[in-house]
Design a protein around this motif. Structure first.
Motif, mmCIF file in Angstrom:
data_model
loop_
_atom_site.group_PDB
_atom_site.id
_atom_site.type_symbol
_atom_site.label_atom_id
_atom_site.label_comp_id
_atom_site.label_asym_id
_atom_site.label_seq_id
_atom_site.Cartn_x
_atom_site.Cartn_y
_atom_site.Cartn_z
ATOM 1 N N THR A 293 0.859 -1.184 0.000
ATOM 2 C CA THR A 293 0.000 0.000 0.000
ATOM 3 C C THR A 293 0.896 1.234 0.000
ATOM 4 O O THR A 293 2.108 1.143 0.231
ATOM 5 C CB THR A 293 -0.902 0.029 1.246
ATOM 6 O OG1 THR A 293 -0.064 0.171 2.398
ATOM 7 C CG2 THR A 293 -1.752 -1.227 1.364
ATOM 8 N N VAL A 294 0.303 2.382 -0.239
ATOM 9 C CA VAL A 294 1.064 3.636 -0.220
ATOM 10 C C VAL A 294 1.695 3.834 1.158
ATOM 11 O O VAL A 294 2.862 4.230 1.284
ATOM 12 C CB VAL A 294 0.159 4.828 -0.600
ATOM 13 C CG1 VAL A 294 0.896 6.136 -0.435
ATOM 14 C CG2 VAL A 294 -0.347 4.663 -2.016
ATOM 15 N N GLU A 295 0.931 3.532 2.210
ATOM 16 C CA GLU A 295 1.443 3.698 3.574
ATOM 17 C C GLU A 295 2.598 2.739 3.846
ATOM 18 O O GLU A 295 3.592 3.106 4.470
ATOM 19 C CB GLU A 295 0.327 3.466 4.605
ATOM 20 C CG GLU A 295 -0.778 4.501 4.576
ATOM 21 C CD GLU A 295 -1.806 4.248 3.464
ATOM 22 O OE1 GLU A 295 -1.864 3.133 2.918
ATOM 23 O OE2 GLU A 295 -2.532 5.195 3.136
ATOM 24 N N GLU A 296 2.474 1.491 3.403
ATOM 25 C CA GLU A 296 3.549 0.519 3.596
ATOM 26 C C GLU A 296 4.805 0.928 2.825
ATOM 27 O O GLU A 296 5.926 0.799 3.339
ATOM 28 C CB GLU A 296 3.096 -0.876 3.152
ATOM 29 C CG GLU A 296 2.035 -1.490 4.049
ATOM 30 C CD GLU A 296 1.437 -2.750 3.455
ATOM 31 O OE1 GLU A 296 1.017 -3.610 4.246
ATOM 32 O OE2 GLU A 296 1.384 -2.876 2.204
ATOM 33 N N ALA B 64 5.682 3.985 2.048
ATOM 34 C CA ALA B 64 6.260 5.136 2.754
ATOM 35 C C ALA B 64 7.001 4.682 4.005
ATOM 36 O O ALA B 64 8.097 5.170 4.302
ATOM 37 C CB ALA B 64 5.168 6.138 3.109
ATOM 38 N N ALA B 65 6.430 3.731 4.736
ATOM 39 C CA ALA B 65 7.092 3.215 5.943
ATOM 40 C C ALA B 65 8.394 2.504 5.578
ATOM 41 O O ALA B 65 9.392 2.623 6.279
ATOM 42 C CB ALA B 65 6.144 2.263 6.688
#
Length: 53
Positions: free
Chosen positions: A40-43, A45-46
């Motif tokens: 995902t976008v969040e993953e 970024a992390a």
């Protein structure tokens, strides 16, 4: 029996010579096999934040 350290005429190095390092290196897989899919976008970024830490 002597307890004196052995005298050395040169400094020892624990580093391996470049040709030996290259001989031992493993080739990287093709770039297409190094892609992390289904993030995902969040993953993503992390993951990038963790690399920068």
């Amino acid at each position: 029996m002597s307890t004196q350290p052995l005298k050395r005429d040169h400094a020892e190095s624990l580093e391996l010579p470049v040709p030996e390092l290259l001989r031992r290196a493993r080739p990287l897989p093709p770039p297409s096999e190094m892609v992390i899919e289904d993030l995902t976008v969040e993953e993503g970024a992390a993951f990038l934040a963790a690399l920068g830490a």
